[in-house]
Design a protein around this motif. Structure first.
Motif, PDB file in Angstrom:
ATOM      1  N   ASN A 229       0.825  -1.206   0.000  1.00  0.00           N
ATOM      2  CA  ASN A 229       0.000   0.000   0.000  1.00  0.00           C
ATOM      3  C   ASN A 229       0.862   1.259   0.000  1.00  0.00           C
ATOM      4  O   ASN A 229       0.534   2.254  -0.671  1.00  0.00           O
ATOM      5  CB  ASN A 229      -0.916  -0.001   1.226  1.00  0.00           C
ATOM      6  N   THR A 230       1.987   1.222   0.719  1.00  0.00           N
ATOM      7  CA  THR A 230       2.888   2.377   0.737  1.00  0.00           C
ATOM      8  C   THR A 230       3.487   2.627  -0.643  1.00  0.00           C
ATOM      9  O   THR A 230       3.537   3.775  -1.118  1.00  0.00           O
ATOM     10  CB  THR A 230       4.007   2.145   1.761  1.00  0.00           C
ATOM     11  N   ILE A 231       3.933   1.575  -1.294  1.00  0.00           N
ATOM     12  CA  ILE A 231       4.510   1.724  -2.633  1.00  0.00           C
ATOM     13  C   ILE A 231       3.438   2.156  -3.627  1.00  0.00           C
ATOM     14  O   ILE A 231       3.706   2.945  -4.555  1.00  0.00           O
ATOM     15  CB  ILE A 231       5.174   0.404  -3.071  1.00  0.00           C
ATOM     16  N   ARG A 232       2.217   1.693  -3.456  1.00  0.00           N
ATOM     17  CA  ARG A 232       1.132   2.104  -4.358  1.00  0.00           C
ATOM     18  C   ARG A 232       0.907   3.611  -4.267  1.00  0.00           C
ATOM     19  O   ARG A 232       0.672   4.284  -5.284  1.00  0.00           O
ATOM     20  CB  ARG A 232      -0.154   1.360  -3.992  1.00  0.00           C
ATOM     21  N   LEU A 233       0.991   4.164  -3.060  1.00  0.00           N
ATOM     22  CA  LEU A 233       0.841   5.613  -2.908  1.00  0.00           C
ATOM     23  C   LEU A 233       1.976   6.356  -3.602  1.00  0.00           C
ATOM     24  O   LEU A 233       1.758   7.412  -4.229  1.00  0.00           O
ATOM     25  CB  LEU A 233       0.804   5.978  -1.421  1.00  0.00           C
ATOM     26  N   HIS A 234       3.199   5.817  -3.508  1.00  0.00           N
ATOM     27  CA  HIS A 234       4.308   6.440  -4.216  1.00  0.00           C
ATOM     28  C   HIS A 234       4.097   6.372  -5.731  1.00  0.00           C
ATOM     29  O   HIS A 234       4.449   7.317  -6.456  1.00  0.00           O
ATOM     30  CB  HIS A 234       5.617   5.757  -3.837  1.00  0.00           C
ATOM     31  N   ILE A 235       3.549   5.283  -6.205  1.00  0.00           N
ATOM     32  CA  ILE A 235       3.293   5.150  -7.639  1.00  0.00           C
ATOM     33  C   ILE A 235       2.263   6.171  -8.099  1.00  0.00           C
ATOM     34  O   ILE A 235       2.422   6.819  -9.144  1.00  0.00           O
ATOM     35  CB  ILE A 235       2.830   3.716  -7.955  1.00  0.00           C
ATOM     36  N   GLU A 236       1.209   6.323  -7.317  1.00  0.00           N
ATOM     37  CA  GLU A 236       0.175   7.289  -7.685  1.00  0.00           C
ATOM     38  C   GLU A 236       0.717   8.713  -7.690  1.00  0.00           C
ATOM     39  O   GLU A 236       0.353   9.529  -8.541  1.00  0.00           O
ATOM     40  CB  GLU A 236      -1.005   7.178  -6.715  1.00  0.00           C
ATOM     41  N   ASN A 237       1.609   9.025  -6.752  1.00  0.00           N
ATOM     42  CA  ASN A 237       2.182  10.365  -6.704  1.00  0.00           C
ATOM     43  C   ASN A 237       3.112  10.634  -7.888  1.00  0.00           C
ATOM     44  O   ASN A 237       3.348  11.801  -8.231  1.00  0.00           O
ATOM     45  CB  ASN A 237       2.943  10.566  -5.396  1.00  0.00           C
ATOM     46  N   ARG A 238       3.636   9.590  -8.493  1.00  0.00           N
ATOM     47  CA  ARG A 238       4.576   9.754  -9.606  1.00  0.00           C
ATOM     48  C   ARG A 238       3.999   9.234 -10.925  1.00  0.00           C
ATOM     49  O   ARG A 238       4.750   8.912 -11.837  1.00  0.00           O
ATOM     50  CB  ARG A 238       5.869   9.018  -9.273  1.00  0.00           C
ATOM     51  N   ARG A 239       2.678   9.135 -10.991  1.00  0.00           N
ATOM     52  CA  ARG A 239       2.050   8.563 -12.187  1.00  0.00           C
ATOM     53  C   ARG A 239       2.439   9.340 -13.454  1.00  0.00           C
ATOM     54  O   ARG A 239       2.823   8.735 -14.465  1.00  0.00           O
ATOM     55  CB  ARG A 239       0.530   8.555 -12.026  1.00  0.00           C
ATOM     56  N   THR A 240       2.335  10.658 -13.412  1.00  0.00           N
ATOM     57  CA  THR A 240       2.640  11.461 -14.600  1.00  0.00           C
ATOM     58  C   THR A 240       4.100  11.300 -15.010  1.00  0.00           C
ATOM     59  O   THR A 240       4.417  11.143 -16.197  1.00  0.00           O
ATOM     60  CB  THR A 240       2.329  12.940 -14.337  1.00  0.00           C
ATOM     61  N   GLU A 241       4.983  11.303 -14.022  1.00  0.00           N
ATOM     62  CA  GLU A 241       6.404  11.133 -14.318  1.00  0.00           C
ATOM     63  C   GLU A 241       6.671   9.775 -14.960  1.00  0.00           C
ATOM     64  O   GLU A 241       7.455   9.669 -15.918  1.00  0.00           O
ATOM     65  CB  GLU A 241       7.211  11.279 -13.026  1.00  0.00           C
ATOM     66  N   ILE A 242       6.009   8.730 -14.457  1.00  0.00           N
ATOM     67  CA  ILE A 242       6.205   7.389 -14.996  1.00  0.00           C
ATOM     68  C   ILE A 242       5.675   7.299 -16.422  1.00  0.00           C
ATOM     69  O   ILE A 242       6.295   6.663 -17.295  1.00  0.00           O
ATOM     70  CB  ILE A 242       5.521   6.356 -14.083  1.00  0.00           C
ATOM     71  N   GLU A 243       4.552   7.942 -16.680  1.00  0.00           N
ATOM     72  CA  GLU A 243       4.007   7.924 -18.033  1.00  0.00           C
ATOM     73  C   GLU A 243       4.960   8.608 -19.015  1.00  0.00           C
ATOM     74  O   GLU A 243       5.117   8.161 -20.158  1.00  0.00           O
ATOM     75  CB  GLU A 243       2.646   8.604 -18.041  1.00  0.00           C
ATOM     76  N   VAL A 244       5.604   9.693 -18.567  1.00  0.00           N
ATOM     77  CA  VAL A 244       6.579  10.366 -19.433  1.00  0.00           C
ATOM     78  C   VAL A 244       7.791   9.462 -19.675  1.00  0.00           C
ATOM     79  O   VAL A 244       8.308   9.378 -20.803  1.00  0.00           O
ATOM     80  CB  VAL A 244       7.006  11.700 -18.794  1.00  0.00           C
TER      81      VAL A 244
END
Length: 339
Positions: A229-244
């Motif tokens: 769950n902690t890593i999922r929150l980090h993923i959501e916070n960096r979603r735009t960066e990951i898509e780029v």
């Protein structure tokens, strides 16, 4: 203003990824291809590790409490296991509770009894053998029974010599086989073993082991959920960066790597905190245990956390953090395709 900052962040991310992807081509042709690829691989891991550490340090309070929650879950089963090991040492070893008493025939003298004691002690399934002569047995009986004056009026000592046999292992079948073997020795009139107490003792130990094992499985599952769950929150916070990153050609492994390091770092912090909690907790509890044992004339005390167990705890915590992060990223990676 926020949109411009976000656009600049995405642009810098794209430039960083593009530079990482093009970096191997900048080396000279004389440099071996393997060395180029290996250098790029190391540089990518170093950058991911530094990025993960910096992001955790930017949120010190949140990172600490996440590690603390994981540490509490880790310390519970390890603490119970250590307490169970200490209980097994209480008052000596559990094997002494399963001693086999060999009552000798009355005509067996002290020399023959001592010789038979040495023979029994040399057996592979025997940890220790102790010879109690007829005179010692009578003296102990006089002290314990309170009939000292009455026993002095007896014409002769009615008590036989005894060999107390301490087995190597507390196992019902092995103890019964050992009892039958000892009963057939010359000079032995009766070999006595309290099998009911052995069964109760074995059941208590197995119950404790099973409880610790079940609690460990439950808390491991809880840890995986917490880190996931902690890593999922980090993923959501960096979603735009990951898509780029994926838009400019970043692979799934490149996207996954920082989160795996982050999970391992959470596990490392949790393992170290759990080690400290166990060391402090056992030390704090040992003060009361030593006082209680002293009232019974015993020098028993709780042992600390062995270095091997502490290192195993830290390594296990790192692995759990890594696995939890990998599961979380694998679940959400398909959702991170650029739109």
């Amino acid at each position: 203003m926020s949109a411009e900052r976000k656009s600049d962040s995405n642009k810098s991310t794209a430039e960083r990824v593009g530079g990482a992807l093009k970096k191997p081509a900048q080396h000279g042709v004389d440099e071996p291809e393997f060395k180029v690829l290996f250098h790029a691989w190391l540089e990518s891991h170093r950058a991911s590790l530094v990025d993960s550490v910096s992001r955790l340090l930017k949120q010190p309070i949140g990172s600490f409490f996440t590690c603390l929650v994981m540490a509490v879950a880790l310390s519970l089963p390890m603490g119970l296991a250590l307490l169970l090991d200490n209980v097994e040492r209480l008052g000596g070893s559990w094997q002494r509770a399963a001693q086999i008493s060999l009552f000798m025939q009355l005509e067996v003298d002290a020399a023959a009894g001592a010789e038979l004691r040495d023979e029994v002690a040399a057996m592979p399934d025997v940890a220790e053998a102790q010879w109690i002569s007829r005179e010692q047995a009578l003296e102990e009986f006089q002290q314990l029974s309170g009939l000292g004056e009455a026993l002095k009026e007896l014409p002769e000592n009615p008590l036989p010599g005894v060999i107390l046999v301490t087995p190597e292992e507390v196992d019902k079948d092995k103890l019964e086989a050992l009892r039958q073997q000892l009963a057939g020795l010359p000079g032995v009139q009766q070999a006595q073993l309290d099998l009911l107490w052995v069964e109760r003792l074995t059941a208590i130990l197995k119950l404790g082991d099973r409880f610790v094992f079940g609690l460990t499985l439950l808390l491991v599952a809880t840890l995986l959920l917490v880190i996931g769950n902690t890593i999922r929150l980090h993923i959501e916070n960096r979603r735009t960066e990951i898509e780029v990153v994926k838009l400019v050609g970043g692979t799934d492994g490149y996207v996954r790597r920082p989160f795996l390091y982050m999970g391992a770092l959470y596990g490392l912090g949790a393992g170290l905190i759990a080690w400290l909690l166990l060391a402090y907790g056992l030390g704090w509890l040992n003060e009361a245990v030593v006082r209680l044992a002293g009232l019974y004339g015993s020098d028993f005390g709780l042992g600390g956390v062995p270095a091997g167990d502490g290192l195993s705890l830290v390594v296990g915590a790192v692995l759990l953090g890594y696995i939890g992060a990998w599961l979380a990223v694998a679940r959400h990676l398909s959702e991170l395709a650029p739109r």
